[in-house]
Design an enzyme around this catalytic site. Structure first.
Site, PDB file in Angstrom:
ATOM      1  N   ASP A  74      13.629 -16.403  -4.756  1.00  0.00           N
ATOM      2  CA  ASP A  74      14.818 -17.116  -4.669  1.00  0.00           C
ATOM      3  C   ASP A  74      14.436 -18.359  -5.419  1.00  0.00           C
ATOM      4  OD1 ASP A  74      17.391 -17.355  -4.357  1.00  0.00           O
ATOM      5  OD2 ASP A  74      16.987 -17.985  -2.358  1.00  0.00           O
ATOM      6  N   ASP A  87     -21.783   6.400   7.912  1.00  0.00           N
ATOM      7  CA  ASP A  87     -20.775   5.588   8.292  1.00  0.00           C
ATOM      8  C   ASP A  87     -21.185   4.286   8.917  1.00  0.00           C
ATOM      9  OD1 ASP A  87     -18.829   7.180   7.313  1.00  0.00           O
ATOM     10  OD2 ASP A  87     -18.263   8.206   9.101  1.00  0.00           O
ATOM     11  N   ASP A 139      14.063 -17.339   2.022  1.00  0.00           N
ATOM     12  CA  ASP A 139      14.281 -17.950   3.129  1.00  0.00           C
ATOM     13  C   ASP A 139      15.491 -17.964   3.761  1.00  0.00           C
ATOM     14  OD1 ASP A 139      15.291 -19.825   1.600  1.00  0.00           O
ATOM     15  OD2 ASP A 139      14.481 -21.446   2.144  1.00  0.00           O
ATOM     16  N   ASN A 166     -23.163  15.041  -1.989  1.00  0.00           N
ATOM     17  CA  ASN A 166     -23.817  15.492  -0.906  1.00  0.00           C
ATOM     18  C   ASN A 166     -23.170  16.839  -0.372  1.00  0.00           C
ATOM     19  OD1 ASN A 166     -26.185  14.146  -1.280  1.00  0.00           O
ATOM     20  ND2 ASN A 166     -25.302  12.406   0.020  1.00  0.00           N
TER      21      ASN A 166
END
Length: 846
Positions: free
Chosen positions: A320, A685, A588, A656
Site C-alpha cells: 500500500d 539424523d 497498515d 542407501n
C-alpha cells in the site's frame, strides 16, 4: 457471499425514516448491526492441521517405530509433529482474532429518525432504511446513502488508504444497494469518520453486508496456502509415494523368495522409517526460530515462523502507499505565486487564514499551521465567513497596524472565479504589485494547476482584498474582485527510508508493485519520488471489469494498481500467486487486512491498526522499510539450510534405502537388520542437527529461493544413483574381496552407508567449491564424530546386541579410498547438474 440477510431492496427504503414497528421487523429479519465472526470449534481447527501428507507420513512412521520397540524415534517424531501442528493452529486462531477486532469499530450510539422524531439508539440496532444524523466527529455506523449534506467531509482512509478527506453530497441517482464502490460521491461506509459538516444518511447495508463487514468475513476464511505450505505438501506427497513404492517392492521380493514374513515386514518397516525425514520439522523449526530471534534484534516481530521462509522465496512485494511508502501525514510542499515561483507571502496569507478559522481544522489547515516559522505577530482577527460546500472557500478578515485584509482560501476553480487581479511582483517599498487577471494570465494559472495535479498535488488557492478601516462585517457577498496571491500545494510525502529500501529489494530480485486506494496521479508522483518506474497501471474500475483469467494475464506487466478497494487488492494478489509468484503484501490499515491475510507474507507496522497487525505474519516495530530487506535475506538463509537437509534426504539417504531394497533381489539374507537400519537412520539424523546453524553462501542469498519439486526430483535422480553405485561396489568388496559372512556384511555396509551419507553433506551444502565455503564448526564436529562412532561400534560391548562384528583392517583402507572417490564424483556431478539446471531454468523477471 450471500448478503440477503443484511441488505434491503430499494423498495424497502423510506426517506421519512422508519416507525418503531418497522424497525423491529427489520431487525428480526436482518439481524443486529454487529460484526460477530463465525468460528469453528477449537477442536476442529486443531484436528484440521493433521491433513498435510508429510504429517501423515510422519505419524505413520511414529506408529511403526513405537510398534517395533524404537521408542526414541517414536518420541522424537511425535514431538516434532506436535510442535508443527500447534504452530499452524495458533496461526489460524490469530486470524480469527483479527476478524473479532473489527467488531470493536462500531460500538457506539447514533442519532436516528424513528416515528418521525430524532432519538438515540445503539448502532447495533440500526436496520436498512433507518435515517441517521451525522455530524463532525461521528463514526459512520453503517453503509449509507447521503440524503442531505452540508460541508460534509468524511475520512475514509479506513477503506481506501487515501489520506485526504472526501467531500460527499446528496446522492443524485438511485443507489445500487448490492454494489460497493468507495468512489461513489453519494455513499458513505461503516467505520469512516466525519471530519467536518453534517448530513442525513439512509442506511443501505448493515453488519456483514457492509464494506467493512466483507473484510471481516474475508479474515474469517482460511487464507490461501502459502508457498511454504504448498512446498511441504508436495514434498510430503513425494516422500509418501517413494516410501510406499520401496516398501511394497521389498516385501514382495522377500515373499517371492519365501523368506520369514515377520522379518521381511520389519525390514520393510525399517526402510519406511529410514526414508521418512522425521527431522525436517525440527530442522525447519530451529532454523526459523533462530531467524526470528535475529529479526527481533532488528525490531521485526515474526508472528508466524513459516513466514520467514516464505519471505525468502518472495519475488513480488505488493505494498500500500499511505503509511508504508508515505508518512500518512499531509504536508505543505509548495507555496507558489501565480507565475509558479516560491512565495513566502502566499504562505503567510494561507497561515493567517488557517490560524484564524474558527471551524474544525482540516488536515490541510494542520499542514499549513505546521510552518511555525511564519511571522503573524501584530495581526488580529475581526470576522470570518465559514466554509461551505457551495462556495468551497473560507474567508477571514484580519488587520495589523498598516492594513485590513479579507483573506480567502479554497478550491482553486472557486477562488479564481471571484478574482479579477493577480499579484505581479513587488514595488520598491516591498508592497505587492497587481495586474489584471486577463485571459492570458488565467490560462497560465490553469496550466500551472494542471502541472501540479499531474504531479499528484492537492492544491488550494489563496486570494485577498484590501478593505477600508471601517469594514468589520464580512459576508460571502464580499468575496468579489479579489487579488490572486497564489497557490499552496500538499502531498503525503514519501518516507526517507523507502527509496533505498525499494532499490535494495529490486537488486535482490524482488519486484515491487504499488496497490493503493489512492488516485493514479498521486500514486505516480510517489513512485517518481521513490525512483520506481511505472511500467503499467490498472485502476479499480478496470480490475472490476476483468474476470480472473484476464486479471491473471494483466498483472504481469503492471506495477501500479490505483483506486483499488480491499476486494480488488486481494484479487490482484491471488492473480500474482496464480502466476507462480510468491507474494508479500505490506499495509497498515483495516482496508489492507484482507490482502495481508491472503498474501504468502503479510507485513504490517507497529503503528498500524490492530486488525492489520492481527492479520499480518510479521510486524515492523520500526517504521523503516530497510528491515524488509534484512528479513528477506534471513528468509533465504533459512531456506538454504532447510534445503540442505531435504537434498540429503532425497539423494544419498534415498540412494542407501534404494540399495537396501535392491539388495534383497540377490542376497540370501537381509542386507541389514531392521534394528541396524533404524540405528543408521538415527545416527545420520543426529549428525544433521547443527544444520540450522550452518553458514549459507552469498550466492544463495542473492535471489529468491523456493520449493521446487522438479529440482528436488531431478537432484535425487542425479545424485541418488551415485550413492547406490558405491553401495553396490561395497557389496562386491564385502562378498568377493573380503568374503564376508552375513554379520560381517551387515557391519561393513552399516559403516560404509553411514560414512558416505554423512560426509556428503560437505559437498551438497554448497553449490560452489566445498573447500571455499566454510561449514559451521559444530556441523563438522557432529558429522566427523558420527562417522567415527560408526567405525568404533563393532569393537564395543554393544556390538553383539546390535548384530555387529569386528571388521578387518583392510576394509577401512578400501573404505577410505571409496569414500574419497564417492565425494569427488558427487562434486563433479553436482557441478554438472547445477550448470545444466541453471541453463535450462534461468531466472525470470517478476
Amino acid at each position: 457471499m450471500d448478503d440477503s440477510a443484511s441488505t434491503a431492496s430499494p423498495s424497502l427504503l423510506s426517506a421519512a425514516g422508519l416507525t418503531g414497528s418497522e424497525a423491529a421487523a427489520r431487525l428480526a429479519r436482518f439481524g443486529p448491526n454487529v460484526l460477530k465472526p463465525h468460528r469453528r470449534s477449537i477442536v476442529l481447527q486443531f484436528l484440521a492441521r493433521f491433513g498435510n501428507p508429510l504429517v501423515i507420513v510422519l505419524l505413520v512412521a511414529c506408529g511403526i517405530s513405537a510398534a517395533t520397540g524404537d521408542a526414541t524415534s517414536a518420541a522424537v517424531i511425535a514431538v516434532m509433529v506436535l510442535l508443527s501442528v500447534v504452530l499452524d493452529f495458533v496461526q489460524e486462531y490469530r486470524a480469527g482474532q483479527a476478524a473479532e477486532q473489527l467488531s470493536q469499530q462500531v460500538a457506539l450510539n447514533v442519532g436516528v429518525l424513528r416515528d418521525g422524531a430524532r432519538s438515540e439508539i445503539p448502532a447495533e440496532q440500526l436496520v436498512p432504511g433507518d435515517v441517521v444524523f451525522l455530524s463532525t466527529g461521528d463514526l459512520v455506523p453503517a453503509d449509507a446513502e447521503v440524503l442531505l449534506a452540508q460541508d460534509f467531509f468524511v475520512n475514509q482512509a479506513l477503506l481506501t488508504g487515501e489520506a485526504f478527506p472526501v467531500e460527499h453530497h446528496a446522492a443524485t441517482a438511485p443507489v445500487d444497494v448490492d454494489r460497493i464502490d468507495t468512489d461513489t460521491d453519494g455513499q458513505v461506509f461503516m467505520g469512516s469518520n466525519v471530519v467536518s459538516g453534517s448530513a442525513q444518511v439512509r442506511v443501505l447495508r448493515t453488519a456483514k453486508a457492509t464494506a467493512i463487514g466483507r473484510i471481516a468475513q474475508a479474515l474469517e476464511k482460511r487464507p490461501p496456502p502459502t508457498a511454504f505450505e504448498i512446498g511441504t505438501r508436495r514434498f510430503g506427497l513425494l516422500i509418501m509415494r517413494l516410501t510406499l513404492l520401496l516398501v511394497l517392492f521389498t516385501i514382495l521380493v522377500n515373499a517371492m523368495f519365501q523368506r520369514p514374513l515377520l522379518e521381511s515386514f520389519l525390514f520393510g518397516v525399517a526402510l519406511a522409517v529410514g526414508l521418512t525425514p522425521e527431522l525436517l520439522p525440527m530442522i525447519v523449526s530451529v532454523t526459523l526460530s533462530r531467524g526470528a530471534l535475529r529479526m527481533a534484534r532488528r525490531q521485526v516481530i515474526v508472528k508466524r515462523l513459516s513466514a520467514i521462509q516464505d519471505m525468502g522465496a518472495m519475488d513480488v512485494l505488493c505494498t500500500d502507499k499511505t503509511g508504508t511508502l508515505t508518512e500518512a501525514r499531509i504536508r505543505l510542499e509548495q507555496h507558489l505565486d501565480p507565475a509558479g515561483n516560491d512565495s513566502a507571502r502566499v504562505l503567510q496569507l494561507a497561515f493567517l487564514n488557517s490560524a484564524n478559522e474558527s471551524g474544525l481544522k482540516s488536515p490541510l489547515d494542520d499542514a499549513i499551521l505546521a510552518h511555525g516559522e511564519v511571522d503573524v505577530a501584530g495581526w488580529r482577527k475581526l470576522d470570518e465567513v465559514p466554509f461551505d460546500f457551495e462556495r468551497r472557500r473560507v474567508s477571514v478578515l484580519v488587520e495589523d497596524a498598516a492594513q485590513r485584509l479579507l483573506i480567502v482560501k479554497g478550491a482553486p476553480e472557486d477562488v479564481l472565479r471571484v478574482c479579477t487581479q493577480v499579484e505581479d511582483g513587488t514595488d520598491a517599498g516591498g508592497s505587492p504589485r497587481t495586474a489584471a487577471l486577463d485571459d492570458i494570465r488565467r490560462q497560465a494559472c490553469t496550466i500551472l494547476l494542471d502541472q501540479l495535479a499531474n504531479q499528484g498535488f492537492r492544491v488550494l488557492a489563496v486570494a485577498w482584498r484590501a478593505e477600508p478601516g471601517d469594514f468589520i462585517d464580512a459576508t460571502a457577498a464580499d468575496e468579489i474582485t479579489l487579488v490572486l496571491a497564489g497557490f499552496v500545494a500538499f502531498l503525503d510525502p514519501p518516507k526517507e527510508s523507502a527509496k533505498p529500501a525499494l532499490a535494495a529489494l529490486a537488486a535482490s530480485g524482488v519486484a515491487v508493485k504499488i496497490v493503493t486506494g489512492d488516485n493514479e496521479l498521486v500514486a505516480r508522483h510517489v513512485c517518481g519520488e521513490l525512483g520506481l518506474e511505472v511500467t503499467g497501471v490498472l485502476t479499480g474500475a478496470q480490475i472490476e471489469a476483468m474476470n480472473d483469467d484476464a486479471l491473471r494475464a494483466g498483472v504481469a506487466d503492471v506495477n501500479l494498481f490505483a483506486r483499488a478497494n480491499p476486494q480488488q487488492k486481494t484479487r490482484v494478489l491471488l492473480a500474482l500467486k496464480a502466476r507462480g509468484h510468491v507474494v508479500g503484501y505490506m499495509g497498515d490499515g483495516i482496508n489492507d487486512a484482507p490482502s495481508l491475510h491472503a498474501a504468502d507474507v503479510g507485513i504490517s507496522v507497529e503503528s498500524g491498526v490492530d486488525v492489520a497487525k492481527q492479520a499480518a505474519a510479521m510486524i515492523l516495530m520500526r517504521s523503516d522499510l530497510g528491515v524488509l530487506h534484512d528479513g528477506i535475506i534471513e528468509g533465504r538463509r533459512t531456506f538454504g539450510n532447510v534445503m540442505k537437509y531435504i537434498m540429503m534426504a532425497t539423494s544419498s539417504n534415498f540412494g542407501n534405502m534404494f540399495s537396501m531394497a535392491a539388495a534383497t533381489l540377490f542376497l540370501p539374507f537381509l542386507p541389514m537388520l531392521p534394528l541396524q537400519v533404524l540405528l543408521n537412520n538415527f545416527l545420520y539424523d543426529l549428525s544433521e542437527t547443527p544444520l540450522p546453524l550452518d553458514n549459507v553462501d552469498e550466492a544463495d542469498l542473492a535471489r529468491p529461493r523456493r520449493w521446487d519439486m522438479a529440482f528436488i526430483r531431478d537432484f535425487m535422480a542425479t545424485i541418488g544413483p551415485i550413492s547406490s553405485l558405491f553401495d553396490f561396489l561395497t557389496f562386491y568388496v564385502l562378498l568377493k574381496v573380503l568374503e564376508a559372512g552375513e554379520r560381517e556384511f551387515h557391519t561393513g555396509w552399516f559403516v560404509e552407508s553411514l560414512a558416505t551419507q554423512v560426509l556428503v553433506i560437505f559437498i551438497i551444502r554448497t553449490r560452489g567449491n566445498p573447500l571455499k565455503s566454510r561449514p559451521h564448526p559444530l556441523l563438522v564436529a557432529t558429522s566427523l564424530g558420527i562417522v567415527a562412532l560408526a567405525a568404533i561400534l563393532p569393537y564395543t560391548p554393544l556390538a553383539g546386541m546390535l548384530g555387529f562384528v569386528p571388521l578387518p583392517p583392510e576394509f577401512f583402507a578400501i573404505l577410505g579410498a571409496m569414500v574419497a572417490a564417492y565425494l569427488l564424483l558427487v562434486e563433479l556431478v553436482k557441478r554438472w547438474f547445477f550448470g545444466r539446471w541453471e541453463r535450462r531454468h534461468p531466472p525470470t523477471a517478476s
